[in-house]
Design a protein around this motif. Structure first.
Motif, PDB file in Angstrom:
ATOM      1  N   ASN A  65       0.855  -1.191   0.000  1.00 31.04           N
ATOM      2  CA  ASN A  65       0.000   0.000   0.000  1.00 31.04           C
ATOM      3  C   ASN A  65       0.885   1.232   0.000  1.00 31.04           C
ATOM      4  OD1 ASN A  65      -2.728  -1.045   0.094  1.00 31.04           O
ATOM      5  ND2 ASN A  65      -2.210  -1.831   2.134  1.00 31.04           N
ATOM      6  N   ASP A  66       1.681   1.362  -1.047  1.00 25.06           N
ATOM      7  CA  ASP A  66       2.633   2.468  -1.134  1.00 25.06           C
ATOM      8  C   ASP A  66       2.623   3.022  -2.555  1.00 25.06           C
ATOM      9  OD1 ASP A  66       3.970   0.448  -2.532  1.00 25.06           O
ATOM     10  OD2 ASP A  66       5.439   0.087  -0.956  1.00 25.06           O
ATOM     11  N   ASN A  90       0.195  -4.317   3.721  1.00 22.30           N
ATOM     12  CA  ASN A  90       0.981  -3.312   4.441  1.00 22.30           C
ATOM     13  C   ASN A  90       2.436  -3.732   4.561  1.00 22.30           C
ATOM     14  OD1 ASN A  90      -1.176  -1.490   4.921  1.00 22.30           O
ATOM     15  ND2 ASN A  90      -1.925  -2.838   6.553  1.00 22.30           N
ATOM     16  N   GLU A  91       3.068  -3.933   3.411  1.00 23.85           N
ATOM     17  CA  GLU A  91       4.493  -4.226   3.308  1.00 23.85           C
ATOM     18  C   GLU A  91       5.046  -3.445   2.121  1.00 23.85           C
ATOM     19  OE1 GLU A  91       5.850  -8.213   3.272  1.00 23.85           O
ATOM     20  OE2 GLU A  91       4.320  -8.933   4.673  1.00 23.85           O
TER      21      GLU A  91
END
Length: 312
Positions: A65-66, A90-91
Motif C-alpha cells: 500500500n505504497d 501493508n508491506e
C-alpha cells in the motif's frame, strides 16, 4: 488450440531498478554509471506483454500500500491488464535491482520480493474460480512451494494448461518439488542453470539437455523450452527436439527479454500456431525487447512480431 478465455498470470510484481555501468565492472569499489527505474516483476511483465499483444489477461500478485504499488497497478491497468485480483498489503512493494554492463548484459541482480509471500494458499484459494476459468495459467517461481503446488493442482484438476517460469536458480528447487507431484504441465521454460538446479546435476552438452528434457517428460512436463541466451533455445516434446536460433538484435538492455519471450509464445498458442512457430514468435518478442531500454517494449504488437519474423 487453447480456448479464448482470459489468461491468468500469477507471481511477482515489483519495481525494476537498473544500474548501467559506464565501463567494465571493478569489484569492491564504486563504479560510475546511470540509473533507470520502471515497472517490473516476471508475472507483471508477462501480463503486460500479453496485453500489448491483445490477449485478455488478468494478474494475480501482491504489492504494498505504497506509491510503488500504486504505480505498478496503474501502469499495468493502462496497458490493458486486469489488476482487480492483485493483493494490496501493508508491506513494501518488491524491488529488483540489476547491475548491467555497458553493452546491456546482466552483471548481478538482487530481488527483494518478501511481499510475494502474501500470495499464499489462502489468498489463492479465494481466487480459485479465476484459475479454473482461465484459457491458460502462467505461474512464476516467486511463489512459495505450497502456493506453487496449489496453483499446479488447481490447473490440473480444472484441465487448464499450465506454463511454469522458474525465474532463477535459487527458486528452481521449488519448481522441482511441484513437478514431482505428477501433474500435467503444458510448458516449462528454464534456462540451463535453472534446469541444472531442478535436476541437481550439471548439464554441459546438448545430449545432457536432451536427457534432462526426457526426464522431465516422465514427470508430466509436455514441453520443455530451454533458453540458451544468445544461442537461441532448445524446444523439446516427447517426440521432437529442435534448436531455434535467436533473432538478430542490437542489444540495449536484456532485462525482461525472457518475460517477453514467454508472452509471445503464449499469445501465438492462443492464435492456434504450432508449438515451434509459437516459440519463434517468442524469439521475435525477445528481440524487440532487448533493443528497448524499457523492461516491456512499448513497440510490442502482434504486427511487430509478424514483421520481425518475416524480416528474418
Amino acid at each position: 488450440m487453447i480456448t479464448a478465455r482470459a489468461v491468468t498470470v500469477i507471481g511477482g510484481a515489483n519495481v525494476d531498478v537498473k544500474l548501467t555501468l559506464n565501463a567494465s565492472p571493478v569489484p569492491a569499489t564504486s563504479n560510475p554509471g546511470r540509473l533507470d527505474s520502471s515497472p517490473g516483476g516476471v508475472a507483471r511483465n508477462v501480463a503486460e506483454n500479453l496485453a500489448r499483444l491483445r490477449v485478455p489477461v488478468r494478474l494475480i500478485s501482491a504489492v504494498g500500500n505504497d506509491a510503488h504499488g500504486e504505480m505498478l497497478l496503474s501502469e499495468a491497468h493502462a496497458a490493458g491488464v486486469d489488476v482487480t485480483s492483485v493483493l494490496r498489503v501493508n508491506e513494501p512493494t518488491g524491488t529488483y535491482t540489476a547491475v548491467l554492463a555497458p553493452e546491456g548484459e546482466l552483471v548481478i541482480a538482487v530481488a527483494a520480493m518478501d511481499v510475494t509471500a502474501q500470495l499464499n494458499v489462502s489468498a489463492l484459494q479465494a481466487r480459485r474460480s479465476l484459475l479454473e476459468d482461465s484459457a491458460l495459467v502462467i505461474v512464476d517461481g516467486n511463489l512459495s512451494s505450497e502456493a506453487l503446488s496449489f496453483v499446479g493442482c488447481t490447473a490440473h484438476e480444472a484441465g487448464v494448461p499450465l506454463i511454469i517460469e522458474p525465474v532463477s536458480v535459487p527458486k528452481a528447487a521449488k519448481v522441482r518439488a511441484l513437478l514431482h507431484l505428477g501433474l500435467q504441465v503444458h510448458t516449462l521454460t528454464p534456462n540451463c542453470q535453472e534446469l541444472e538446479a531442478m535436476l541437481a546435476r550439471p548439464l554441459s552438452t546438448h545430449e545432457d539437455l536432451l536427457r534432462a528434457a526426457r526426464e522431465l517428460h516422465g514427470w508430466g512436463v509436455q514441453r520443455v523450452w530451454v533458453r540458451l541466451g544468445a544461442d537461441g533455445s532448445l524446444f523439446c516434446t516427447a517426440r521432437h527436439a529442435e534448436v531455434l536460433p535467436a533473432l538478430p538484435a542490437r542489444v540495449t538492455d536484456v532485462t525482461g527479454a525472457g518475460d517477453a519471450m514467454l508472452a509471445g509464445y503464449a499469445a501465438a498458442l492462443l492464435e492456434g500456431q504450432s508449438d515451434l512457430q509459437s516459440a519463434r514468435f517468442g524469439h521475435a518478442a525477445a528481440a524487440l525487447t532487448v533493443e528497448s531500454s524499457h523492461t516491456v517494449s512499448p513497440v510490442l504488437t502482434p504486427e511487430a512480431l509478424h514483421a520481425r519474423l518475416k524480416g528474418n
